[in-house]
Design an enzyme around this catalytic site. Sequence first.
Site, PDB file in Angstrom:
ATOM      1  N   CYS A  22       0.822  -1.218   0.000  1.00  0.00           N
ATOM      2  CA  CYS A  22       0.000   0.000   0.000  1.00  0.00           C
ATOM      3  C   CYS A  22       0.851   1.262   0.000  1.00  0.00           C
ATOM      4  CB  CYS A  22      -0.988  -0.009   1.161  1.00  0.00           C
ATOM      5  SG  CYS A  22      -0.261   0.172   2.808  1.00  0.00           S
ATOM      6  N   HIS A  75      -2.720   1.491   6.900  1.00  0.00           N
ATOM      7  CA  HIS A  75      -3.038   1.376   5.479  1.00  0.00           C
ATOM      8  C   HIS A  75      -3.167   2.778   4.886  1.00  0.00           C
ATOM      9  CE1 HIS A  75      -4.361  -0.798   1.916  1.00  0.00           C
ATOM     10  NE2 HIS A  75      -5.292   0.134   1.743  1.00  0.00           N
ATOM     11  N   HIS A  85      -5.751   1.966  -4.469  1.00  0.00           N
ATOM     12  CA  HIS A  85      -4.813   1.434  -3.475  1.00  0.00           C
ATOM     13  C   HIS A  85      -4.437   0.003  -3.818  1.00  0.00           C
ATOM     14  CE1 HIS A  85      -7.882  -0.831  -0.746  1.00  0.00           C
ATOM     15  NE2 HIS A  85      -8.429  -0.636  -1.921  1.00  0.00           N
TER      16      HIS A  85
END
Length: 350
Positions: free
Chosen positions: A266, A314, A326
């Site tokens: 990520c 994240h 993402h």
Amino acid sequence: MASHRRAPQPGLAVRTTRVTVLSAAAAATAALSGGTAQIAAADPAPAAGPDTATRLDRLYQQAEQATESYDAAQERARQLRADVATLQDRAAQGQQRVNELRNELGALAAEQYRGGALDPSIALLLSDDPAHSLDRAAALDRLGARQTQQLRELQDAEKALDGQRRQAAGKLTELNRTTAELGRRKTAVQQALAAARRVLYTLPPAQRAGYVPGMGDRASRDRVPLPDLPKLPAASGRAALAVAAARQVLGSPYVWGATGPHSFDCSGLMQYAYGRAGVALPRTSQEQMNAGRRVPLDQARPGDLVIYRGDAGHVAMYVGGGRVIHAPYPGAQVRYDPVGMMPITAVTRP
């Protein structure tokens, strides 16, 4: 012209401690090494049920925390390798300077010897015996100004060389510790991911294909409605370039520890996209959260970084229309998801 290539040094012999991305590259979680391993072993074949998605969210969250922890350690190892190389080069140059000064003094001693009167002070100061260091200082009083200056330069160069060797040795020790830590993190993250995969494959195929991380805890998230997000252009030309770069890699696989150009985790995706726009982001989602100006969610614009969960574990990029792009989790591909897919901690504009 003399070469400055690193020569082997006692105590500095560069035991080329290479922390390759391959050896480190799987290494993502000492912080989770205990709890994650227990989770991986506790439920070898969980049955699907109403809380399966919630359990899957938790396992992927733990794996992602491990990945971010690994990324930080990997970045530290990269910096340590660069520091060690710099110190080794400086030490090689320092050794060359010491050799040059000793050669100059040797020439002076040879000249005196040919004249039949070698000053014992010169012989003492050219000695490698550290036990004579105090005698060296006293011997300086018996030398001429030119000799004294040369000898002081030699002493300063030897002192600097000793400091460089100690620094390099310290960095090598730290690099070895970091390498060992990466190995432990590799084991922990692999266990967390194995547990998550087992849970994922208990889901029906349709539910598995549509799985979105964070959706398992839907009830708690629905209690915090998202604001209306206006349709706004990117905050800057570089932000627009970053969005374009992220869109170009849609469909690329998630690989933990990866920063592109063909696979990403990520934070690696954010670093890659902004790198293509000429902006250097730090490596982890926790660091990226503080790599710019915070903005309210209702003022989010394309290119802004959306940080999720209380641990900032994240990160995604807002692209407008209530969506982010993402790298979701291992086994998935870079894709669009709703901006509210997980609890939002911060929105950062690099």
